[in-house]
Enzyme design. Structure first.
Site, PDB file in Angstrom:
ATOM      1  N   GLN A  76       0.850  -1.191   0.000  1.00 10.76           N
ATOM      2  CA  GLN A  76       0.000   0.000   0.000  1.00 10.76           C
ATOM      3  C   GLN A  76       0.886   1.242   0.000  1.00 10.76           C
ATOM      4  O   GLN A  76       1.222   1.780   1.044  1.00 10.76           O
ATOM      5  CB  GLN A  76      -0.892  -0.027   1.238  1.00 10.76           C
ATOM      6  CG  GLN A  76      -1.874   1.103   1.326  1.00 10.76           C
ATOM      7  CD  GLN A  76      -2.994   0.957   0.330  1.00 10.76           C
ATOM      8  OE1 GLN A  76      -3.601  -0.097   0.227  1.00 10.76           O
ATOM      9  NE2 GLN A  76      -3.275   2.013  -0.404  1.00 10.76           N
ATOM     10  N   PHE A  77       1.276   1.694  -1.197  1.00 13.45           N
ATOM     11  CA  PHE A  77       2.218   2.799  -1.288  1.00 13.45           C
ATOM     12  C   PHE A  77       1.640   4.118  -0.797  1.00 13.45           C
ATOM     13  O   PHE A  77       2.383   5.055  -0.506  1.00 13.45           O
ATOM     14  CB  PHE A  77       2.752   2.944  -2.726  1.00 13.45           C
ATOM     15  CG  PHE A  77       1.842   3.699  -3.658  1.00 13.45           C
ATOM     16  CD1 PHE A  77       2.013   5.064  -3.847  1.00 13.45           C
ATOM     17  CD2 PHE A  77       0.829   3.048  -4.339  1.00 13.45           C
ATOM     18  CE1 PHE A  77       1.177   5.763  -4.708  1.00 13.45           C
ATOM     19  CE2 PHE A  77      -0.002   3.737  -5.200  1.00 13.45           C
ATOM     20  CZ  PHE A  77       0.168   5.096  -5.383  1.00 13.45           C
ATOM     21  N   THR A  78       0.324   4.213  -0.634  1.00 11.55           N
ATOM     22  CA  THR A  78      -0.264   5.471  -0.195  1.00 11.55           C
ATOM     23  C   THR A  78      -0.170   5.692   1.315  1.00 11.55           C
ATOM     24  O   THR A  78      -0.367   6.821   1.772  1.00 11.55           O
ATOM     25  CB  THR A  78      -1.746   5.563  -0.624  1.00 11.55           C
ATOM     26  OG1 THR A  78      -2.477   4.497  -0.026  1.00 11.55           O
ATOM     27  CG2 THR A  78      -1.872   5.519  -2.136  1.00 11.55           C
TER      28      THR A  78
END
Length: 144
Positions: A78-80
């Site tokens: 989950q890069f966010t």
């Protein structure tokens, strides 16, 4: 390194319509990797995730961890999560690790989980569709 953990009665991840990972009772782990993260942080976060007491005991108190309830873990990149959301109406992503570093640490985290508990994974960098039934709902943000 950040793990957003959700206690679930079931969860699944699909890529191009195909289920690539699914669990029943356990934890959905959304994993964000930040600049400066390393294997030591990943290992510490694995310890926290797999030991965090989010499941009810016989009195209904959250005193049991995922291992104690014979649960499973589903790990999703989950890069966010490390995004900077302090200003404006659009997130900044400069806090996130370089994709190659993030993928390496995501794989390391998932492999470390597998050594402790049954673990399923998403596909790093893919357009994933995640479904879950959040049990409670119970959600915690863990960061190391």
């Amino acid at each position: 390194m950040i793990a957003l953990i959700q206690r679930v009665s079931e969860a699944a991840v699909r890529v191009d319509g195909d289920v690539i990972g699914e669990i029943k009772c356990g934890l959905l782990v959304l994993l964000g990797v930040e600049k400066g993260d390393d294997e030591a942080k990943a290992k510490r976060l694995v310890e926290r995730v797999t030991s965090y007491r989010v499941f009810g005991d016989e009195e209904g108190k959250m005193n049991l961890n995922v291992k104690q309830v014979s649960g499973q873990v589903l790990v999703i990149s989950q890069f966010t999560l490390p995004a900077d959301t302090t200003k404006g109406t659009r997130a900044g992503f400069s806090r996130g690790a370089h994709p190659a570093d993030a993928e390496r640490l995501y794989d390391y985290f998932a492999n470390q989980c597998t050594e402790i508990i049954p673990t399923e994974c998403g596909h790093f960098g893919a357009d994933m569709k995640v479904s879950l039934v959040n049990d409670g709902p119970v959600t915690f943000w863990l960061q190391v």
